[in-house]
Motif scaffolding. Structure first.
Motif, PDB file in Angstrom:
ATOM      1  N   THR A 110      -1.215   1.081  11.292  1.00 28.42           N
ATOM      2  CA  THR A 110      -0.431   1.725  10.478  1.00 28.42           C
ATOM      3  C   THR A 110      -1.257   2.642   9.535  1.00 28.42           C
ATOM      4  OG1 THR A 110       0.525  -0.714  10.229  1.00 28.42           O
ATOM      5  CG2 THR A 110       0.737   0.821   8.209  1.00 28.42           C
ATOM      6  N   ILE A 111      -2.632   2.218   9.547  1.00 28.32           N
ATOM      7  CA  ILE A 111      -3.413   3.262   8.748  1.00 28.32           C
ATOM      8  C   ILE A 111      -3.315   4.693   9.273  1.00 28.32           C
ATOM      9  CG2 ILE A 111      -5.720   4.056   8.176  1.00 28.32           C
ATOM     10  CD1 ILE A 111      -6.259   1.095   7.425  1.00 28.32           C
ATOM     11  N   LEU A 112      -3.633   4.550  10.619  1.00 32.29           N
ATOM     12  CA  LEU A 112      -3.420   5.782  11.358  1.00 32.29           C
ATOM     13  C   LEU A 112      -1.896   6.750  11.226  1.00 32.29           C
ATOM     14  CD1 LEU A 112      -5.209   5.098  14.681  1.00 32.29           C
ATOM     15  CD2 LEU A 112      -6.064   6.447  12.862  1.00 32.29           C
ATOM     16  N   LEU A 113      -0.955   5.728  11.586  1.00 32.83           N
ATOM     17  CA  LEU A 113       0.163   6.476  11.125  1.00 32.83           C
ATOM     18  C   LEU A 113       0.343   7.105   9.941  1.00 32.83           C
ATOM     19  CD1 LEU A 113       2.926   4.295  12.947  1.00 32.83           C
ATOM     20  CD2 LEU A 113       1.459   6.011  14.031  1.00 32.83           C
ATOM     21  N   LYS A 114       0.037   6.649   8.999  1.00 32.03           N
ATOM     22  CA  LYS A 114       0.184   6.883   7.577  1.00 32.03           C
ATOM     23  C   LYS A 114      -0.836   8.319   7.223  1.00 32.03           C
ATOM     24  CE  LYS A 114       2.030   5.781   4.301  1.00 32.03           C
ATOM     25  NZ  LYS A 114       3.326   6.297   4.122  1.00 32.03           N
ATOM     26  N   GLU A 115      -1.944   8.065   7.898  1.00 32.05           N
ATOM     27  CA  GLU A 115      -2.908   9.214   7.787  1.00 32.05           C
ATOM     28  C   GLU A 115      -2.360  10.677   8.471  1.00 32.05           C
ATOM     29  OE1 GLU A 115      -7.285   7.308   6.927  1.00 32.05           O
ATOM     30  OE2 GLU A 115      -6.875   7.974   8.695  1.00 32.05           O
ATOM     31  N   MET A 116      -1.692  10.307   9.522  1.00 35.15           N
ATOM     32  CA  MET A 116      -1.262  11.448  10.180  1.00 35.15           C
ATOM     33  C   MET A 116      -0.070  11.995   9.617  1.00 35.15           C
ATOM     34  SD  MET A 116      -1.438  10.358  14.318  1.00 35.15           S
ATOM     35  CE  MET A 116      -2.514   9.247  14.790  1.00 35.15           C
ATOM     36  N   GLY A 117       0.416  11.632   8.646  1.00 33.74           N
ATOM     37  CA  GLY A 117       1.526  12.018   7.636  1.00 33.74           C
ATOM     38  C   GLY A 117       2.871  11.879   8.324  1.00 33.74           C
TER      39      GLY A 117
END
Ligand code: ATP
Length: 226
Positions: A87-94
């Motif tokens: 989830t963090i990665l998806l959010k960080e990728m915008g």
């Protein structure tokens, strides 16, 4: 016809795979990602693309162009750490919209803190849904609008066969409104008081939970042999 919204489903377990297949059925493009090769192989012919990848592998996610998808669904449950990292990665990728499955209240709270747009609790929600259906015999489906208000689909029982919406008068008698009537020949939205209901039509009713309950209870009461 393929619709232009694109989804990426991460984790193709029971929840993720059925969600991905339904989105395909609805005409959307779906990329499925799972770290289990066998799972990906099983799903590959049913999805637009299916890829073996670890959802915590940032490089890999970037190379798949994940951020260009309209919505990412993190459907990993059991391994909370993996669910949170993905989830963090998806959010960080915008990514524009992120939806995540939670298996516990605490898991859900952590996902909310990460700013996901929607947290889904499949087991809890299905338990609640089935409970409602068990105690409300004519209930086919319901959507909770808020804690106190819902929209429900009720099968028109025999006792209302041939009656008009006006005769049933749900609004004045109980405070809820019949906002649509689904008939075999099509759906009547915003039906008038003259529209006639027939057995096995489906009425869509909106109102407070109490008013819907009273309406449903009155139907059941009318159905009981006197
Ligand atoms: P369900 O109830 O939907 O079957 P579940 O809550 O038991 O799922 P898991 O078994 O943890 O959830 O995961 C569902 C899928 O996610 C599995 O197919 C698993 O291989 C995959 N998965 C788990 N972790 C990762 C990860 N880091 N990257 C990619 N896929 C993963």
């Amino acid at each position: 016809m393929v619709k232009n919204q694109q989804f990426v489903v991460i984790g193709l377990g029971r929840f993720g795979s059925s969600l991905a297949l339904e989105l395909m059925d609805l005409g959307y493009e779906v990329l499925g990602v799972d770290r289990n090769e066998e799972v990906v192989e099983d799903m590959s012919s049913f999805l637009t693309h299916a890829v073996v990848a670890d959802a915590t592998d940032e490089e890999m996610l970037r190379s798949l162009g994940i951020r260009n998808f309209d919505c990412g669904i993190v459907a990993i449950g059991d391994d909370i750490q993996m669910s949170i990292l993905a989830t963090i990665l998806l959010k960080e990728m915008g990514m524009r919209q992120v939806v995540a499955k939670a298996i516990s209240v605490l898991h859900g709270r952590a996902l909310e803190k990460l700013g996901v747009d929607r947290v889904i609790f499949p087991e809890r929600d299905m338990g609640i849904r089935v409970a409602h259906q068990l105690v409300t015999p004519n209930l086919l489906d319901y959507i909770e609008l808020s804690k106190d208000y819902s929209i429900v689909e009720l099968a028109v029982p025999e006792v209302l066969d041939g009656r008009t919406i006006g005769e049933v008068n749900a609004h004045s008698r109980f405070g809820c409104s019949i906002v649509a009537l689904q008939k075999p020949e099509g759906c009547i939205t915003a039906p008038t008081s003259m529209d006639v209901m027939n057995t096995n039509d489906i009425m869509v009713v909106i109102g407070s939970n109490g008013s819907i309950y009273d309406f449903e209870a009155s139907i059941v009461k009318e159905e009981e042999p006197s």
